[in-house]
Structures are given as structure tokens and as C-alpha cells.
Design a protein around this motif. Structure first.
Motif, PDB file in Angstrom:
ATOM      1  N   THR A  84      -4.992  61.197 -28.342  1.00 23.50           N
ATOM      2  CA  THR A  84      -5.911  60.065 -28.165  1.00 23.50           C
ATOM      3  C   THR A  84      -5.122  58.809 -28.511  1.00 23.50           C
ATOM      4  O   THR A  84      -4.105  58.866 -29.199  1.00 23.50           O
ATOM      5  N   ILE A  85      -5.585  57.675 -28.031  1.00 21.72           N
ATOM      6  CA  ILE A  85      -4.908  56.405 -28.320  1.00 21.72           C
ATOM      7  C   ILE A  85      -4.807  56.192 -29.825  1.00 21.72           C
ATOM      8  O   ILE A  85      -3.781  55.769 -30.348  1.00 21.72           O
ATOM      9  N   LYS A  86      -5.893  56.524 -30.533  1.00 17.97           N
ATOM     10  CA  LYS A  86      -5.914  56.331 -31.980  1.00 17.97           C
ATOM     11  C   LYS A  86      -4.832  57.168 -32.665  1.00 17.97           C
ATOM     12  O   LYS A  86      -4.126  56.687 -33.552  1.00 17.97           O
ATOM     13  N   SER A  87      -4.697  58.423 -32.257  1.00 14.47           N
ATOM     14  CA  SER A  87      -3.712  59.303 -32.886  1.00 14.47           C
ATOM     15  C   SER A  87      -2.286  58.864 -32.570  1.00 14.47           C
ATOM     16  O   SER A  87      -1.383  58.972 -33.404  1.00 14.47           O
ATOM     17  N   VAL A  88      -2.078  58.349 -31.342  1.00 12.98           N
ATOM     18  CA  VAL A  88      -0.751  57.857 -30.952  1.00 12.98           C
ATOM     19  C   VAL A  88      -0.366  56.667 -31.823  1.00 12.98           C
ATOM     20  O   VAL A  88       0.744  56.592 -32.363  1.00 12.98           O
ATOM     21  N   VAL A  89      -1.283  55.721 -31.980  1.00 11.61           N
ATOM     22  CA  VAL A  89      -1.031  54.530 -32.792  1.00 11.61           C
ATOM     23  C   VAL A  89      -0.731  54.931 -34.240  1.00 11.61           C
ATOM     24  O   VAL A  89       0.193  54.420 -34.871  1.00 11.61           O
ATOM     25  N   GLU A  90      -1.507  55.880 -34.753  1.00  5.77           N
ATOM     26  CA  GLU A  90      -1.317  56.342 -36.130  1.00  5.77           C
ATOM     27  C   GLU A  90       0.058  56.983 -36.305  1.00  5.77           C
ATOM     28  O   GLU A  90       0.751  56.734 -37.296  1.00  5.77           O
ATOM     29  N   ALA A  91       0.465  57.802 -35.330  1.00  3.23           N
ATOM     30  CA  ALA A  91       1.767  58.478 -35.410  1.00  3.23           C
ATOM     31  C   ALA A  91       2.915  57.481 -35.384  1.00  3.23           C
ATOM     32  O   ALA A  91       3.881  57.599 -36.141  1.00  3.23           O
ATOM     33  N   VAL A  92       2.803  56.481 -34.512  1.00  9.37           N
ATOM     34  CA  VAL A  92       3.858  55.463 -34.400  1.00  9.37           C
ATOM     35  C   VAL A  92       3.939  54.637 -35.680  1.00  9.37           C
ATOM     36  O   VAL A  92       5.033  54.293 -36.157  1.00  9.37           O
ATOM     37  N   LYS A  93       2.770  54.301 -36.260  1.00 13.35           N
ATOM     38  CA  LYS A  93       2.751  53.544 -37.513  1.00 13.35           C
ATOM     39  C   LYS A  93       3.447  54.312 -38.637  1.00 13.35           C
ATOM     40  O   LYS A  93       4.107  53.731 -39.484  1.00 13.35           O
ATOM     41  N   LEU A  94       3.288  55.611 -38.635  1.00  9.46           N
ATOM     42  CA  LEU A  94       3.915  56.450 -39.654  1.00  9.46           C
ATOM     43  C   LEU A  94       5.440  56.524 -39.491  1.00  9.46           C
ATOM     44  O   LEU A  94       6.158  56.809 -40.428  1.00  9.46           O
ATOM     45  N   GLY A  95       5.914  56.276 -38.267  1.00 10.31           N
ATOM     46  CA  GLY A  95       7.357  56.311 -38.026  1.00 10.31           C
ATOM     47  C   GLY A  95       7.805  57.320 -37.009  1.00 10.31           C
ATOM     48  O   GLY A  95       9.007  57.554 -36.859  1.00 10.31           O
ATOM     49  N   ALA A  96       6.842  57.947 -36.280  1.00 10.48           N
ATOM     50  CA  ALA A  96       7.227  58.889 -35.221  1.00 10.48           C
ATOM     51  C   ALA A  96       7.997  58.140 -34.126  1.00 10.48           C
ATOM     52  O   ALA A  96       7.684  56.996 -33.808  1.00 10.48           O
TER      53      ALA A  96
END
Length: 472
Positions: A84-96
């Protein structure tokens, strides 16, 4: 080649990813849960982690967070069918680094991993630049190893063959014979020439610091270790590491180096995790390692691991044909750098250069070439431009007939007389200054000359009495 951890509970996905990545030349380890992944990362160092997003017990997001807390520079790629867009944004924020969707596109997986590794390589190259910026020099920039020596040309034939392999190479020879230049030549001839080339002088760095520089250290491993630190075996992965003065390596570091050469793995100081490396090692020493082995100062097993190929560089006096070959080359290089027009080298100078014993080898020859080029004002390198120790040493070894004019004498009577008097003054005064260790007062008394007048003449001739202080 990279070390990659694949985390997925789907057996089919794991099989596909393993095949794609292993066919690309990578070392792949696979686990089926986040907990197993954390256990592996605690024990081993990975370059890339490819993890499923939805797994029982621990999600890909949770795993990413924990892994990046432990290992900031690992490349994390998330993969799932339910983004989901939300999960993608969260992963990128974490450093993925990136994410991929199922079903897995093989080419997309390969390209994403390659991009991640390029980023990792760029980070490592920046670390190398921060650690050490090497000054380019004419020899290391040369595409070939320049020599006119038949003896050395014969050695270079084997060097060219060894350069194309990944084998460890040991270079021996006296100081100043060009061991680092040969190492650089081997590196440029190898298939690793596009990867880093890092030079470490083992004698110039204290042993505790050297261990950290080579193998890295973990945060808190010793006082002042406020963060994790990558060593050269890690940041120069896939490149070439030149270990100069290997004979000065402490026993503890000899053990660690032996392990790297045998197993291609090591651990940072204060850390138990195993890190693999694909560094090619070239070592050099001016010492006789077999003598050090006999004195229990160097490990015999390390010696035999190092000398898969051993190349001994002969001293300059053992290859006399290189004396004028290098001297003329250096004079030409320094003339260009200093905007000088050097047309000729006096025969007397050539005779001195060929008969001198050259304890400092090529390095000493280069320094003298630089000196005489800078001092030369007439376009001809003359005898009086040579340093005193060279003139005195050569005068003892051979009978050099005095040439009051040299090769560049003028047909003008007054000018020739002035040149002759200048040469006489220079030779006479420097000889007596040397006898009196640079003491001007003692020299003046010995030669029956007024001290004030002698100081004026010394200044006019450009003589530095301090250069004779240590001479007896």
C-alpha cells in the motif's frame, strides 16, 4: 560478488530469487522468518537483505527497522504482493532502499540489487577518500613499468601473468626500489583496475590503530569508539589492498591477516560477526622475512600464504643501465614542472652518477634529479650542481680528472675564468665545511680566511652550512 540475505516464507519465491542472484555471482543465504534473519545478521555481515513484507511473527517493516538499527549500511529491498502507499512510505522513511512486487520480475530484481550495490560501493569509495587521498605521481600514472634493465624486464614478464590472477603477491627489495610503483602497475594490469586501490604502510601506524584501520571496529569496543567503523578489508571489497612494510606487522595482526588470506573472512574489533571480503592483497617488505621467521618475529605459515608469487626488485646498483634511464626521465619531468629548458648533462655528471653506490636507490636518484633541475640556470646539468656527498663519494671511488671548464665552457675568457673560480670556491669551501661539521668560524680559521668574508662568500655561492652539521 555480494553477500545477500533472502527472507521469505514462500518456498517458491525463495527458490526463484536464489537462482537469479546466484546466477549473477552473489553468495546467497535464505531464511524463512524475521527471527531467523536477525539471528543470521548477528553472526554474519550482509551487503543486501531482500525480505518479504508479510510474514508470520514479524513483518518486513518490523524486520527492516531492527536490522537498520543494527546495521546502518545494509541495502534493504522489500518484496510483496500487497503493497500500500502507506507501507511504501513507511519503509522508505525507515531507510529501505527500494521495493518490488510479486510475482517477481527476474530482471527487475537483478537491476535493483545492482543499483543497491552501486550505492554501497559509492559510500565505501567516499570512506576511502576520507581515510586516504593518494597523491598521483608520474610513475604510478604510467601505463607500463618503465625500465631499461634486462634483468627487470625478465621479471616483468612473470609479473604480467600474475597480475591477471587473484593470487596474493609479495614484493621484496631495498627501500626506494619502486615496490609501491610495481604494486600499482600490477593493480592496473588486473581485472580489478576499476575497483579501489588502497595503500597501507604497516610500519607507519601503531598496531592498535592499524588493527582498526584494517579490520574496523564496533561501537564501544574501546575508549573513543563512539560509532561503528569500517576497515579497509571491508570498504575496499573487490579491490586491491597494498600492505607495505609487511615485515613490521605485529604477531596478533599476523594471525588475523592469515585468517583473511585463508578464509576470506574476518571480524571487526569488538564484534563477533563474520564479514566476508573479496580483496586482493599485494604485500611488500624491505626486510628478509626468512630471517624474521628464524628469530620468531614473523609467522612461517603467513610467509608461505603471502609468497604465492614473490618478485624481488634489484637495487639500482644491480641494474646500472637504469641509472641514466631514470635520471634523464626525471630531469625531463621536473624541467617541464619547473619550466626549465635542460638541453644537456655534463659528461662529468654522468660519470659520477654511474659510479655512485645509490643507497637510497631510485628515490634518491629522483631527489637529486629534482635538485639539479631546479638549480640549473644554464641549460646544462653541471658537476657543481650535484650534492656534496655525491661528489665526495664518487671522487673516492674513481679517479675523476678535474675538468676546469666542463662541457659547457664559454669562448669568452672572462666568463670562463669566472666559472672556473666559482667552481673552485664551491668545491674548496664545501669540502672544508664538511670537515668542520658546518662550523664557519672553525672553517675560516683552518683555511686562513676572515670569518665575515667567508660568510659573505658562502651566502653568494648558495651554500647552507647547516647541511654539514651531522657530517664528520
Amino acid at each position: 560478488m555480494a553477500k545477500i540475505l533472502v527472507v521469505d516464507d514462500d518456498v517458491t519465491s525463495v527458490a526463484i530469487m536464489r537462482k537469479v542472484l546466484e546466477d549473477s555471482g552473489h553468495d546467497v543465504v535464505s531464511v524463512s522468518s524475521g527471527k531467523a534473519a536477525l539471528d543470521r545478521i548477528t553472526k554474519f555481515k550482509f551487503d543486501v537483505m531482500v525480505t518479504d513484507f508479510n510474514m508470520p511473527g514479524m513483518t518486513g517493516i518490523d524486520l527492516t527497522k531492527e536490522v537498520l538499527d543494527k546495521e546502518q549500511d545494509i541495502i534493504v529491498i522489500l518484496i510483496t504482493a500487497f503493497f500500500t502507499i502507506k507501507s511504501v512510505v513507511e519503509a522508505v522513511k525507515l531507510g529501505a532502499f527500494d521495493y518490488l512486487t510479486k510475482p517477481i520480475n527476474k530482471e527487475e530484481l537483478k537491476l535493483t540489487v545492482e543499483r543497491g550495490l552501486e550505492k554501497l560501493q559509492l559510500v565505501n569509495e567516499n570512506l576511502i577518500l576520507k581515510k586516504k587521498v593518494e597523491k598521483a605521481n608520474p610513475e604510478s600514472e604510467s601505463p607500463g613499468y618503465l625500465t631499461s634493465s634486462k634483468k627487470l624486464k625478465k621479471i616483468l614478464k612473470d609479473v604480467d601473468k600474475a597480475a591477471k590472477s587473484d593470487s596474493v603477491i609479495l614484493i621484496t627489495g631495498e627501500n626506494g626500489t619502486g615496490k609501491e610503483v610495481l604494486a600499482n602497475y600490477i593493480y592496473k594490469k588486473s581485472h580489478r583496475s576499476e575497483q579501489p586501490f588502497v595503500v597501507i604502510n604497516c610500519a607507519a601506524i601503531p598496531s592498535q590503530l592499524l588493527e582498526s584501520e584494517l579490520f574496523g571496529h564496533a561501537r564501544g569496543s574501546f575508549t573513543g569508539a563512539i560509532k561503528d567503523h569500517k576497515g579497509y578489508f571491508e570498504v575496499a571489497n573487490n579491490g586491491t589492498l597494498f600492505l607495505d612494510e609487511i615485515g613490521d606487522l605485529e604477531p596478533l595482526l599476523q594471525v588475523k591477516l592469515l585468517r583473511v588470506l585463508q578464509e576470506k573472512e574476518f571480524s571487526r574489533v569488538g564484534d563477533t560477526r563474520i564479514i566476508t571480503t573479496n580483496v586482493r592483497v599485494i604485500a611488500a617488505t624491505n626486510r628478509v622475512l626468512k630471517d624474521l621467521i628464524a628469530d620468531n618475529k614473523f609467522r612461517e605459515d603467513l610467509y608461505y600464504r603471502l609468497n604465492v608469487f614473490e618478485f624481488h626488485l634489484p637495487s639500482l646498483k644491480e641494474r646500472p643501465e637504469d641509472i641514466m634511464f631514470y635520471f634523464e626521465k626525471f630531469v625531463k619531468d621536473f624541467a617541464v614542472a619547473n619550466k626549465k629548458n635542460i638541453k644537456k648533462i655534463e659528461e662529468r655528471v654522468i660519470k659520477v652518477l654511474k659510479t655512485y653506490h645509490w643507497p637510497g636507490n631510485i628515490r634518491e636518484l629522483k631527489n637529486i634529479a629534482e635538485r639539479v633541475t631546479i638549480l640549473c640556470e644554464t641549460g646544462t646539468i653541471t658537476y657543481d650542481l650535484l650534492p656534496l656527498n655525491l661528489r665526495e663519494s664518487s671522487a673516492r671511488e674513481v679517479d675523476i680528472e678535474p675538468d676546469i671548464f666542463g662541457d659547457n665552457f664559454s669562448s669568452n675568457y672572462n666568463k670562463s675564468k669566472d666559472d672556473f673560480i666559482r667552481r673552485f670556491d664551491l668545491d674548496f669551501i664545501t669540502k672544508h665545511l664538511s670537515k668542520h661539521s658546518g662550523n664557519v668560524e672553525a672553517t675560516a680559521k683552518a683555511i686562513n680566511f676572515h670569518p665575515v668574508s667567508l660568510r659573505q662568500k658562502i651566502k653568494k655561492l648558495g651554500i647552507k652550512p647547516s647541511e654539514f652539521k651531522s657530517q664528520k
